[in-house]
Design a protein around this motif. Structure first.
Motif, mmCIF file in Angstrom:
data_model
loop_
_atom_site.group_PDB
_atom_site.id
_atom_site.type_symbol
_atom_site.label_atom_id
_atom_site.label_comp_id
_atom_site.label_asym_id
_atom_site.label_seq_id
_atom_site.Cartn_x
_atom_site.Cartn_y
_atom_site.Cartn_z
ATOM 1 N N GLY A 41 0.791 -1.223 0.000
ATOM 2 C CA GLY A 41 0.000 0.000 0.000
ATOM 3 C C GLY A 41 0.821 1.270 0.000
ATOM 4 N N LEU A 42 2.042 1.218 -0.480
ATOM 5 C CA LEU A 42 2.901 2.407 -0.446
ATOM 6 C C LEU A 42 2.396 3.505 -1.376
ATOM 7 C CD1 LEU A 42 6.555 1.032 -0.384
ATOM 8 C CD2 LEU A 42 5.274 2.059 1.477
ATOM 9 N N THR A 43 2.560 4.732 -0.920
ATOM 10 C CA THR A 43 2.288 5.914 -1.738
ATOM 11 C C THR A 43 3.610 6.663 -1.900
ATOM 12 O OG1 THR A 43 1.817 7.279 0.196
ATOM 13 C CG2 THR A 43 -0.046 6.091 -0.794
ATOM 14 N N THR A 44 3.570 7.766 -2.616
ATOM 15 C CA THR A 44 4.800 8.528 -2.809
ATOM 16 C C THR A 44 5.342 9.059 -1.485
ATOM 17 O OG1 THR A 44 3.484 10.483 -3.337
ATOM 18 C CG2 THR A 44 4.322 9.200 -5.179
ATOM 19 N N GLU A 45 4.452 9.332 -0.527
ATOM 20 C CA GLU A 45 4.896 9.836 0.773
ATOM 21 C C GLU A 45 5.412 8.715 1.668
ATOM 22 O OE1 GLU A 45 1.598 10.485 -0.243
ATOM 23 O OE2 GLU A 45 2.100 12.412 -1.159
ATOM 24 N N SER A 46 4.683 7.602 1.718
ATOM 25 C CA SER A 46 5.098 6.512 2.600
ATOM 26 C C SER A 46 6.325 5.776 2.063
ATOM 27 C CB SER A 46 3.946 5.540 2.836
ATOM 28 O OG SER A 46 3.500 4.977 1.623
ATOM 29 N N LEU A 47 6.596 5.919 0.779
ATOM 30 C CA LEU A 47 7.788 5.300 0.202
ATOM 31 C C LEU A 47 9.056 5.907 0.796
ATOM 32 C CD1 LEU A 47 8.233 3.800 -3.085
ATOM 33 C CD2 LEU A 47 9.854 5.616 -2.667
ATOM 34 N N ILE A 48 8.985 7.169 1.202
ATOM 35 C CA ILE A 48 10.139 7.831 1.808
ATOM 36 C C ILE A 48 10.541 7.119 3.095
ATOM 37 C CG2 ILE A 48 10.963 9.978 2.858
ATOM 38 C CD1 ILE A 48 9.087 11.448 0.897
ATOM 39 N N ASP A 49 9.553 6.730 3.898
ATOM 40 C CA ASP A 49 9.844 6.024 5.150
ATOM 41 C C ASP A 49 10.520 4.680 4.889
ATOM 42 O OD1 ASP A 49 8.658 8.107 6.555
ATOM 43 O OD2 ASP A 49 6.682 7.153 6.498
ATOM 44 N N GLU A 50 10.046 3.961 3.886
ATOM 45 C CA GLU A 50 10.669 2.675 3.552
ATOM 46 C C GLU A 50 12.075 2.877 2.995
ATOM 47 O OE1 GLU A 50 9.919 -0.568 4.108
ATOM 48 O OE2 GLU A 50 8.335 0.310 5.332
ATOM 49 N N ALA A 51 12.260 3.906 2.186
ATOM 50 C CA ALA A 51 13.588 4.178 1.627
ATOM 51 C C ALA A 51 14.562 4.584 2.732
ATOM 52 C CB ALA A 51 13.503 5.254 0.559
ATOM 53 N N ALA A 52 14.047 5.203 3.783
ATOM 54 C CA ALA A 52 14.915 5.588 4.908
ATOM 55 C C ALA A 52 15.453 4.355 5.630
ATOM 56 C CB ALA A 52 14.153 6.475 5.885
ATOM 57 N N ARG A 53 14.758 3.243 5.513
ATOM 58 C CA ARG A 53 15.195 1.991 6.156
ATOM 59 C C ARG A 53 16.171 1.184 5.293
ATOM 60 N NH1 ARG A 53 9.403 1.565 7.153
ATOM 61 N NH2 ARG A 53 9.013 2.487 9.177
ATOM 62 N N LEU A 54 16.379 1.604 4.037
ATOM 63 C CA LEU A 54 17.316 0.893 3.172
ATOM 64 C C LEU A 54 18.728 1.027 3.726
ATOM 65 C CD1 LEU A 54 16.175 1.893 -0.432
ATOM 66 C CD2 LEU A 54 15.905 -0.314 0.663
ATOM 67 N N ASP A 55 19.504 -0.037 3.598
ATOM 68 C CA ASP A 55 20.888 0.051 4.047
ATOM 69 C C ASP A 55 21.880 -0.412 2.982
ATOM 70 O OD1 ASP A 55 20.048 -2.550 4.291
ATOM 71 O OD2 ASP A 55 20.856 -2.857 6.287
ATOM 72 N N TYR A 56 21.408 -0.705 1.774
ATOM 73 C CA TYR A 56 22.310 -1.004 0.662
ATOM 74 C C TYR A 56 21.555 -0.925 -0.660
ATOM 75 C CZ TYR A 56 20.311 -5.728 0.935
ATOM 76 O OH TYR A 56 19.452 -6.792 0.973
ATOM 77 N N VAL A 57 22.323 -0.817 -1.743
ATOM 78 C CA VAL A 57 21.802 -0.811 -3.108
ATOM 79 C C VAL A 57 22.099 -2.177 -3.703
ATOM 80 C CG1 VAL A 57 22.080 0.214 -5.396
ATOM 81 C CG2 VAL A 57 22.207 1.660 -3.374
ATOM 82 N N PHE A 74 12.088 0.121 -6.133
ATOM 83 C CA PHE A 74 12.219 0.634 -7.497
ATOM 84 C C PHE A 74 11.013 0.207 -8.339
ATOM 85 C CE2 PHE A 74 13.676 0.046 -11.874
ATOM 86 C CZ PHE A 74 14.031 1.348 -12.176
ATOM 87 N N LEU A 75 10.622 -1.051 -8.227
ATOM 88 C CA LEU A 75 9.455 -1.521 -8.968
ATOM 89 C C LEU A 75 8.193 -0.820 -8.480
ATOM 90 C CD1 LEU A 75 8.417 -3.440 -11.173
ATOM 91 C CD2 LEU A 75 8.007 -5.116 -9.378
ATOM 92 N N LYS A 76 8.110 -0.567 -7.188
ATOM 93 C CA LYS A 76 6.950 0.151 -6.659
ATOM 94 C C LYS A 76 6.882 1.559 -7.236
ATOM 95 C CE LYS A 76 3.278 0.267 -4.230
ATOM 96 N NZ LYS A 76 2.187 -0.669 -4.484
ATOM 97 N N LEU A 77 8.031 2.220 -7.380
ATOM 98 C CA LEU A 77 8.049 3.536 -8.026
ATOM 99 C C LEU A 77 7.532 3.456 -9.461
ATOM 100 C CD1 LEU A 77 11.373 5.291 -6.937
ATOM 101 C CD2 LEU A 77 9.051 6.078 -6.551
ATOM 102 N N LEU A 78 7.936 2.418 -10.176
ATOM 103 C CA LEU A 78 7.437 2.247 -11.538
ATOM 104 C C LEU A 78 5.934 2.009 -11.539
ATOM 105 C CD1 LEU A 78 10.232 0.041 -13.137
ATOM 106 C CD2 LEU A 78 9.708 2.424 -13.662
#
Length: 166
Positions: A41-57, A74-78
């Motif tokens: 259920g991610l939106t453009t705003e809630s995606l920021i919170d998930e991206a903040a939890r990323l620790d590698y590419v 990345f797929l969710k952004l698409l």
């Protein structure tokens, strides 16, 4: 919206944006527990919170080619296709370097060449360290300018096939 692109979404380079990711990789992402639990259920705003939890590419890794969280987001952004202004804010974000990397990757695959160059070229001056996980699962340190250079020069980054710019 499960695994479908928004019906009102625009095509990217004449195709459904999710189809820019190879079918095999997409199916692995759709079957991944992280996708089902956190990306549903991610939106453009809630995606920021998930991206903040990323620790590698990374793309896919390990023996079973498990998709990374970066690739899932990345797929969710698409899938949700944020406005270009939102993506530019992701890239301008000074504190969240993995959100910046995610925004750069999204912009690279969806934008026009002139926009890509004008936006990503100043990031060659960003020398912050990023953790990168290769296909074998081994971690290494790269810098943001190196990641941007890969986006500009390489054909495949994080298991996504790009059109070459140079």
């Amino acid at each position: 919206m499960a695994n479908r692109t928004d019906p009102d979404a625009d095509t990217v380079h004449g195709a459904n944006p999710q189809f820019l990711v190879d079918r095999i990789v997409r199916v692995k992402i759709y079957n991944d527990a992280y996708w089902k639990e956190y990306c549903f259920g991610l939106t453009t705003e809630s995606l920021i919170d998930e991206a903040a939890r990323l620790d590698y590419v990374a793309g896919t890794y390990g023996g079973r080619r498990r998709p990374s969280r970066f690739l899932c987001l990345f797929l969710k952004l698409l899938q949700i296709q944020p406005e270009e202004d939102v993506v530019m804010e992701y890239i301008k974000q000074p504190e969240l370097k993995y959100l910046r990397a995610l925004g750069c990757a999204y912009l690279r695959i969806t934008a026009r060449y002139l926009t890509i160059y004008q936006t990503l070229e100043p990031l060659f001056a960003d020398y912050r360290k990023l953790r990168y996980r290769d296909m074998n699962g081994k971690m290494s340190i790269i810098r943001m300018d190196e990641f941007v250079d890969w986006l500009m020069r390489e054909e495949t980054i994080c298991d996504v096939l790009w059109q070459k710019l140079l």
